[in-house]
Design a protein around this motif. Structure first.
Motif, PDB file in Angstrom:
ATOM      1  N   PHE A  93       0.811  -1.187  -0.072  1.00 14.66           N
ATOM      2  CA  PHE A  93       0.096  -0.035  -0.046  1.00 14.66           C
ATOM      3  C   PHE A  93       1.022   1.229   0.022  1.00 14.66           C
ATOM      4  O   PHE A  93       1.937   1.518   0.799  1.00 14.66           O
ATOM      5  CB  PHE A  93      -0.893   0.024   1.055  1.00 14.66           C
ATOM      6  CG  PHE A  93      -1.791  -1.161   1.281  1.00 14.66           C
ATOM      7  CD1 PHE A  93      -3.020  -0.980   0.432  1.00 14.66           C
ATOM      8  CD2 PHE A  93      -1.541  -2.389   1.784  1.00 14.66           C
ATOM      9  CE1 PHE A  93      -3.918  -1.921   0.494  1.00 14.66           C
ATOM     10  CE2 PHE A  93      -2.671  -3.329   1.817  1.00 14.66           C
ATOM     11  CZ  PHE A  93      -3.631  -3.353   1.157  1.00 14.66           C
ATOM     12  N   GLY A  94       0.560   2.209  -0.903  1.00 18.02           N
ATOM     13  CA  GLY A  94       1.058   3.463  -1.121  1.00 18.02           C
ATOM     14  C   GLY A  94       0.406   4.499  -0.089  1.00 18.02           C
ATOM     15  O   GLY A  94      -0.438   4.271   0.745  1.00 18.02           O
ATOM     16  N   THR A  95       0.553   5.757  -0.342  1.00 20.39           N
ATOM     17  CA  THR A  95      -0.184   6.760   0.357  1.00 20.39           C
ATOM     18  C   THR A  95      -1.635   6.744   0.119  1.00 20.39           C
ATOM     19  O   THR A  95      -2.339   7.337   1.008  1.00 20.39           O
ATOM     20  CB  THR A  95       0.565   8.164  -0.204  1.00 20.39           C
ATOM     21  OG1 THR A  95       1.848   8.216   0.079  1.00 20.39           O
ATOM     22  CG2 THR A  95       0.168   9.231   0.930  1.00 20.39           C
ATOM     23  N   ASP A  96      -2.165   6.424  -1.065  1.00 21.60           N
ATOM     24  CA  ASP A  96      -3.410   6.403  -1.456  1.00 21.60           C
ATOM     25  C   ASP A  96      -4.237   5.522  -0.490  1.00 21.60           C
ATOM     26  O   ASP A  96      -5.505   5.733  -0.424  1.00 21.60           O
ATOM     27  CB  ASP A  96      -3.586   6.298  -2.896  1.00 21.60           C
ATOM     28  CG  ASP A  96      -3.426   4.516  -3.223  1.00 21.60           C
ATOM     29  OD1 ASP A  96      -2.620   4.173  -2.333  1.00 21.60           O
ATOM     30  OD2 ASP A  96      -3.528   4.389  -4.269  1.00 21.60           O
ATOM     31  N   THR A  97      -3.640   4.461   0.047  1.00 26.39           N
ATOM     32  CA  THR A  97      -4.887   3.475   0.826  1.00 26.39           C
ATOM     33  C   THR A  97      -3.888   3.194   1.796  1.00 26.39           C
ATOM     34  O   THR A  97      -2.964   2.837   2.154  1.00 26.39           O
ATOM     35  CB  THR A  97      -4.897   2.369   0.005  1.00 26.39           C
ATOM     36  OG1 THR A  97      -5.208   2.703  -1.205  1.00 26.39           O
ATOM     37  CG2 THR A  97      -5.789   1.298   0.550  1.00 26.39           C
ATOM     38  N   PRO A  98      -4.704   3.142   3.163  1.00 24.69           N
ATOM     39  CA  PRO A  98      -4.251   2.767   4.453  1.00 24.69           C
ATOM     40  C   PRO A  98      -3.645   1.126   4.385  1.00 24.69           C
ATOM     41  O   PRO A  98      -4.264   0.269   3.731  1.00 24.69           O
ATOM     42  CB  PRO A  98      -5.262   2.882   5.546  1.00 24.69           C
ATOM     43  CG  PRO A  98      -6.158   3.698   4.677  1.00 24.69           C
ATOM     44  CD  PRO A  98      -6.264   3.377   3.461  1.00 24.69           C
ATOM     45  N   GLY A  99      -2.583   1.071   4.885  1.00 26.92           N
ATOM     46  CA  GLY A  99      -1.975  -0.500   4.834  1.00 26.92           C
ATOM     47  C   GLY A  99      -0.569  -0.453   5.095  1.00 26.92           C
ATOM     48  O   GLY A  99       0.247   0.604   4.880  1.00 26.92           O
TER      49      GLY A  99
END
Length: 561
Positions: free
Chosen positions: A376-382
């Motif tokens: 996961f990148g900045t666009d999605t929590p994880g």
């Protein structure tokens, strides 16, 4: 006869008249087995003698021996005089005399211990207590030549009042009598005689492993050779007994006795059973000369499979914020460890499928493993980074192991899709097997060993055999022969097939079964054997492999079909 000059320290002691006579040699001094008339030799015999100054009669051809006695009274200096012999004719024979005092002290502080057939040094300290400088050499007295020892040439120069520490070097015969003895040494010229104590022993046997005593075994259920080198150290032949000790359950070594006549190597077979421990220690004890010499050789054994461990970085094109690394560790017993990590390094999240291939250039065989997941990148929590480690065992890997020993290389294929985060479903089986097909097309490729949970699952999902053919599957447009844990491209006449029409198969004929029965009797399940026209790889090798159904055996005969 008289002394002139210094008469206070010397005087004539006695006079002897000698003449040569012929005598027979003592029979005891003749060599063994002598035959013929007795040998004769000349000897000097005393015919008359007189005390002090004479007179005494001398005939032509006779010899005169004059003995002079000295009295020095421990005065350290040189005394000189002249012996005068007056003849009836009026002639005078003058013989110069010289006397000086000297005293040498010899100190031996230890017993000479020497092995048969070897040399040894005996430390010696020589001190000049009085007198001039002098040279000293020693030899073994003639009465002690039976000792089995030889004293090597030696020479010591002493200045007045000097103390010198040195060594006498002895050589023992290979059959020198064993045990303690006293040996008498006498000077060659001036110097005191003395006795040394000697102990002649057997040479020390040298018994060592002829290979490192840390043993690495690649697998159980095998026999390993343990060579042990024995040196007699120039000694006589002997028997040596060997006895292994502290062997764990599942390990066997047979001891024994060996007649050792020269330096040699003896071999022991170590049997590693299937229940042998992974690590253990044991010893091989040895005894010689009725236990007079003995020892033990310690060994440590580790049953560690041979392994290949390759790693590589996962590099994506510039502007693609995804990367990682992977490692594949495989062993000759079929065990493996597949590990690595993937990391999203920017804004975008990814679903990825990483497929790794370890290829053997000599055979074209390959090992394939796959990992799929999310990062996961900045666009999605994880989690930005995903680590994995998977281990297992493959019998197919063990079967094809030898082909991977020379110059294997690690390659990978990465599929990544941003849409994976938003819910688009991937066909993992299709991705995995299509990648294998692409790898085969780039070939040449032999058998592909499938490792890991994901590829094995993908293989099981797609194993639908078209038509009536047993053990074949079409993967990415390529026909594969399927066996548990391994895929082999279907090759006919050196060409990888893209459809099933080129494959021919049949059961064994009655004539073929009768011929096989003569060799294997009832050991072959004839009803489960299928013959095909396939070969393995570009070298067109024939091969036999179990089919994926677990019961059918594919015998691939190529042109012999």
């Amino acid at each position: 006869m008289s002394i002139t000059g210094d008469t206070s320290h010397s005087q004539v002691r006695d006079i002897f008249i000698l003449e040569e006579v012929i005598q027979e040699v003592d029979p005891n001094e003749l060599p063994p087995g002598h035959h013929g008339p007795p040998h004769k030799h000349k000897v000097l015999q005393i015919v008359r003698q007189a005390d002090k100054s004479g007179p005494i009669a001398v005939e032509n051809g006779q010899k005169v021996l004059v003995r002079v006695e000295y009295l020095a009274l421990y005065v350290e200096c040189t005394f000189a005089g002249t012996l005068e012999i007056k003849c009836d004719s009026g002639n005078i024979v003058r013989e110069p005399l010289s006397l000086y005092l000297s005293q040498i002290d010899i100190a031996i502080s230890e017993v000479l211990t020497i092995a048969q057939g070897h040399q040894a040094n005996l430390p010696i300290r020589i001190t000049s207590l009085m007198g001039h400088g002098m040279d000293i050499s020693y030899r073994i007295a003639l009465s002690h030549l039976h000792s089995g020892l030889t004293l090597l040439p030696n020479f010591f120069h002493l200045d007045p009042r000097e103390t010198k520490s040195d060594a006498l070097v002895f050589q023992a015969d290979s059959d020198a009598p064993l045990g303690p003895n006293d040996v008498y040494l006498e000077p060659i010229g001036s110097g005191p005689s003395f006795v040394i104590k000697v102990n002649i022993v057997r040479p020390q046997l040298v018994v060592n492993p002829a290979q490192p005593n840390t043993i690495r075994a690649r697998k159980r259920d095998r026999v390993m050779n343990i060579p042990i080198h024995i040196s007699l150290s120039e000694g006589a032949e002997t028997w040596i007994d060997f006895s292994p000790t502290a062997l764990p359950s599942g390990v066997g070594i047979q001891g024994g006795s060996f007649s050792i006549q020269s330096d040699t190597t003896v071999n022991f077979e170590m049997h590693l059973g299937i229940d042998a421990p992974a690590r253990f220690a044991f010893s091989i004890k040895w005894f010689a000369f009725n236990g007079e010499q003995n020892g033990a050789i310690d060994f440590n054994v580790a049953i560690v499979p041979s392994e290949i461990h390759l790693t590589t970085s996962i590099v994506t094109p510039k502007g693609f914020p995804l990367g990682g690394g992977t490692s594949l560790l495989v062993r000759d017993d079929g065990s493996y460890e597949f590990s690595g990590f993937m990391r999203a390094t920017g804004f975008t999240s990814y679903k990825y499928a990483l497929q790794v291939f370890l290829q053997a250039p000599a055979t074209g065989d390959a090992i394939a493993a796959m990992n799929t997941d999310h990062v996961f990148g900045t666009d999605t929590p994880g989690d930005r980074q995903l680590d994995w480690h998977e281990s297992g065992t493959s019998s197919s890997l063990a079967m094809l192991w030898d082909g991977f020993l020379h110059g294997p290389s690690l390659k990978y294929t990465l599929n990544a899709d941003i849409s994976g985060v938003t819910g688009t479903l991937w066909d993992v089986a299709k991705i995995g097997l299509d990648t294998i097909a692409g790898f085969v097309i780039a070939g040449p490729v032999g058998g592909i060993v499938v490792l890991g949970r994901e590829l094995t699952s993908a293989l099981n999902i797609t194993l639908v055999t078209p038509g009536s053919l047993v053990g074949f599957v079409i993967v990415g447009g390529i026909v594969m022969v399927c066996s548990p844990g391994v895929l082999i491209p279907a090759v006919v006449a050196g060409v990888v097939l893209t459809n099933l029409t080129g494959i021919h198969q049949r059961s064994m004929t009655d004539q073929e079964q009768d011929f096989a029965w003569k060799v294997f009797a009832d050991k072959l399940p004839f009803e489960n054997i299928i013959l095909t026209n396939l070969v393995h790889g570009s070298k067109r090798q024939t091969y036999t492999i179990p089919s994926v159904d677990g019961s059918t055996i594919l015998v691939n005969l190529g042109e012999a079909f």
